[in-house]
Write a protein that holds these residues in place. Sequence first.
Motif, PDB file in Angstrom:
ATOM      1  N   ALA A  39      82.252  43.510 100.211  1.00 30.60           N
ATOM      2  CA  ALA A  39      83.439  42.544 100.948  1.00 30.60           C
ATOM      3  C   ALA A  39      83.162  41.308  99.967  1.00 30.60           C
ATOM      4  O   ALA A  39      82.152  40.765  99.688  1.00 30.60           O
ATOM      5  CB  ALA A  39      83.097  42.415 102.268  1.00 30.60           C
ATOM      6  N   ASN A  40      84.310  40.663  99.849  1.00 34.54           N
ATOM      7  CA  ASN A  40      84.457  39.119  99.056  1.00 34.54           C
ATOM      8  C   ASN A  40      83.431  38.388  99.677  1.00 34.54           C
ATOM      9  O   ASN A  40      82.983  37.316  99.013  1.00 34.54           O
ATOM     10  CB  ASN A  40      85.780  38.806  99.030  1.00 34.54           C
ATOM     11  N   ASP A  41      83.080  38.227 100.901  1.00 34.85           N
ATOM     12  CA  ASP A  41      82.330  37.252 101.757  1.00 34.85           C
ATOM     13  C   ASP A  41      81.000  37.418 101.057  1.00 34.85           C
ATOM     14  O   ASP A  41      80.148  36.349 101.114  1.00 34.85           O
ATOM     15  CB  ASP A  41      82.383  37.442 102.873  1.00 34.85           C
ATOM     16  N   ASN A  42      80.457  38.729 100.844  1.00 34.32           N
ATOM     17  CA  ASN A  42      79.265  38.615 100.255  1.00 34.32           C
ATOM     18  C   ASN A  42      78.994  38.515  98.720  1.00 34.32           C
ATOM     19  O   ASN A  42      77.985  38.344  98.310  1.00 34.32           O
ATOM     20  CB  ASN A  42      78.726  40.138 100.826  1.00 34.32           C
ATOM     21  N   THR A  43      80.128  38.727  98.032  1.00 32.29           N
ATOM     22  CA  THR A  43      79.924  38.757  96.626  1.00 32.29           C
ATOM     23  C   THR A  43      79.654  37.267  96.119  1.00 32.29           C
ATOM     24  O   THR A  43      78.799  37.169  95.208  1.00 32.29           O
ATOM     25  CB  THR A  43      81.054  39.214  96.049  1.00 32.29           C
ATOM     26  N   TRP A  44      80.163  36.242  96.812  1.00 30.98           N
ATOM     27  CA  TRP A  44      79.845  34.938  96.319  1.00 30.98           C
ATOM     28  C   TRP A  44      78.754  34.380  96.708  1.00 30.98           C
ATOM     29  O   TRP A  44      78.039  33.511  95.912  1.00 30.98           O
ATOM     30  CB  TRP A  44      81.055  34.114  97.053  1.00 30.98           C
ATOM     31  N   ASP A  45      77.840  35.136  97.783  1.00 33.92           N
ATOM     32  CA  ASP A  45      76.668  34.606  97.999  1.00 33.92           C
ATOM     33  C   ASP A  45      75.828  35.262  96.664  1.00 33.92           C
ATOM     34  O   ASP A  45      74.886  34.253  96.169  1.00 33.92           O
ATOM     35  CB  ASP A  45      76.041  35.322  99.347  1.00 33.92           C
ATOM     36  N   ILE A  46      76.019  36.375  96.393  1.00 38.24           N
ATOM     37  CA  ILE A  46      75.155  36.974  95.319  1.00 38.24           C
ATOM     38  C   ILE A  46      75.462  36.206  93.990  1.00 38.24           C
ATOM     39  O   ILE A  46      74.403  35.814  93.071  1.00 38.24           O
ATOM     40  CB  ILE A  46      75.699  38.628  95.178  1.00 38.24           C
ATOM     41  N   ILE A  47      76.666  35.975  93.607  1.00 42.30           N
ATOM     42  CA  ILE A  47      77.040  35.369  92.508  1.00 42.30           C
ATOM     43  C   ILE A  47      76.577  33.805  92.573  1.00 42.30           C
ATOM     44  O   ILE A  47      75.994  33.496  91.575  1.00 42.30           O
ATOM     45  CB  ILE A  47      78.532  35.092  92.350  1.00 42.30           C
ATOM     46  N   ILE A  59      85.662  27.632  99.600  1.00 42.00           N
ATOM     47  CA  ILE A  59      86.720  27.215  98.309  1.00 42.00           C
ATOM     48  C   ILE A  59      86.703  28.197  97.301  1.00 42.00           C
ATOM     49  O   ILE A  59      88.070  28.583  97.018  1.00 42.00           O
ATOM     50  CB  ILE A  59      86.225  26.228  97.627  1.00 42.00           C
ATOM     51  N   LEU A  60      85.736  29.145  97.038  1.00 39.72           N
ATOM     52  CA  LEU A  60      85.836  29.900  96.015  1.00 39.72           C
ATOM     53  C   LEU A  60      86.651  31.202  96.418  1.00 39.72           C
ATOM     54  O   LEU A  60      87.418  31.855  95.798  1.00 39.72           O
ATOM     55  CB  LEU A  60      84.445  30.436  95.587  1.00 39.72           C
ATOM     56  N   GLN A  61      86.234  31.664  97.796  1.00 38.88           N
ATOM     57  CA  GLN A  61      87.022  32.720  98.380  1.00 38.88           C
ATOM     58  C   GLN A  61      88.424  32.617  98.468  1.00 38.88           C
ATOM     59  O   GLN A  61      89.217  33.404  98.066  1.00 38.88           O
ATOM     60  CB  GLN A  61      86.298  32.854  99.900  1.00 38.88           C
ATOM     61  N   LYS A  62      88.936  31.446  98.869  1.00 40.68           N
ATOM     62  CA  LYS A  62      90.478  30.952  98.877  1.00 40.68           C
ATOM     63  C   LYS A  62      90.933  31.011  97.839  1.00 40.68           C
ATOM     64  O   LYS A  62      92.178  31.798  97.647  1.00 40.68           O
ATOM     65  CB  LYS A  62      90.581  29.513  99.540  1.00 40.68           C
ATOM     66  N   GLU A  63      90.370  30.407  96.582  1.00 42.42           N
ATOM     67  CA  GLU A  63      90.977  30.709  95.301  1.00 42.42           C
ATOM     68  C   GLU A  63      91.143  32.144  94.889  1.00 42.42           C
ATOM     69  O   GLU A  63      92.103  32.417  94.209  1.00 42.42           O
ATOM     70  CB  GLU A  63      90.283  29.898  94.244  1.00 42.42           C
ATOM     71  N   PHE A  64      90.196  32.862  95.058  1.00 43.65           N
ATOM     72  CA  PHE A  64      90.028  34.342  94.813  1.00 43.65           C
ATOM     73  C   PHE A  64      91.080  34.937  95.350  1.00 43.65           C
ATOM     74  O   PHE A  64      91.857  35.673  94.563  1.00 43.65           O
ATOM     75  CB  PHE A  64      88.689  34.895  95.023  1.00 43.65           C
ATOM     76  N   TRP A  65      91.332  34.973  96.648  1.00 45.40           N
ATOM     77  CA  TRP A  65      92.212  35.721  97.156  1.00 45.40           C
ATOM     78  C   TRP A  65      93.561  35.340  96.794  1.00 45.40           C
ATOM     79  O   TRP A  65      94.584  36.125  96.748  1.00 45.40           O
ATOM     80  CB  TRP A  65      92.021  35.596  98.965  1.00 45.40           C
TER      81      TRP A  65
END
Length: 215
Positions: A39-47, A59-65
């Motif tokens: 899920a996208n919520d977890n990917t940004w933690d790892i990134i 901010i990153l999630q909003k722009e990604f979606w």
Amino acid sequence: MDGTLVDTESIHKEIYRELLKEHDKILTDDLFNSISGMANDNTWDIIAKETKLNIPKKILQKEFWKRAYERVGNCELMPGVGKLLLHLHSNNIPMAIASSTTQHMYARKSASHTELFKVFHHVVCGGSDPAVVENKPNPQIFIVCMDRFEDKPKPCDCLIFEDVLNGVTAAIKAGSQCVAIPPKQALKEDFKLATLILNSLEEFKPEQFALPKYN
């Protein structure tokens, strides 16, 4: 769904790469493979951890979606998908989708294939379904999906199709058989947990899994 039913993984990868490049970071193939299927919520933690990116996740999630929504509206089916879905449906084989995407994005990605996707008994969107707390490689999304069939099949009686390592790992942990269709750039040996590895669903032979043979 992504990369298995519809061709969206390349779009997602492009967006991740763009966003990281805008902050002077690099998306490696290894990093992308490690987040694929989550899920996208977890990917940004790892990134953020791997690249030391110090930007608020929201901010990153909003722009990604935002970028993803603009680009996935007309995504194509992966090779062999239409033939297999119609064949299984015509033989009364129950099918469902278990995807890490959100319900909102699922609607967008499937918009061009609404009639075909009516063959599915139900859809579980792990990115927004409250019953899915843990993401792939945790098997929870598959267990939830199986439980929503009326006859509640045993995991060993289910066959799962996946294109990413996290999904294959989750399928095997769930106790199911799994057909892997890795992306071309992936190392096939990484998918050795899978029951069967194919280059494309066009190679799939239903009778290998006690399913009705193509006419």
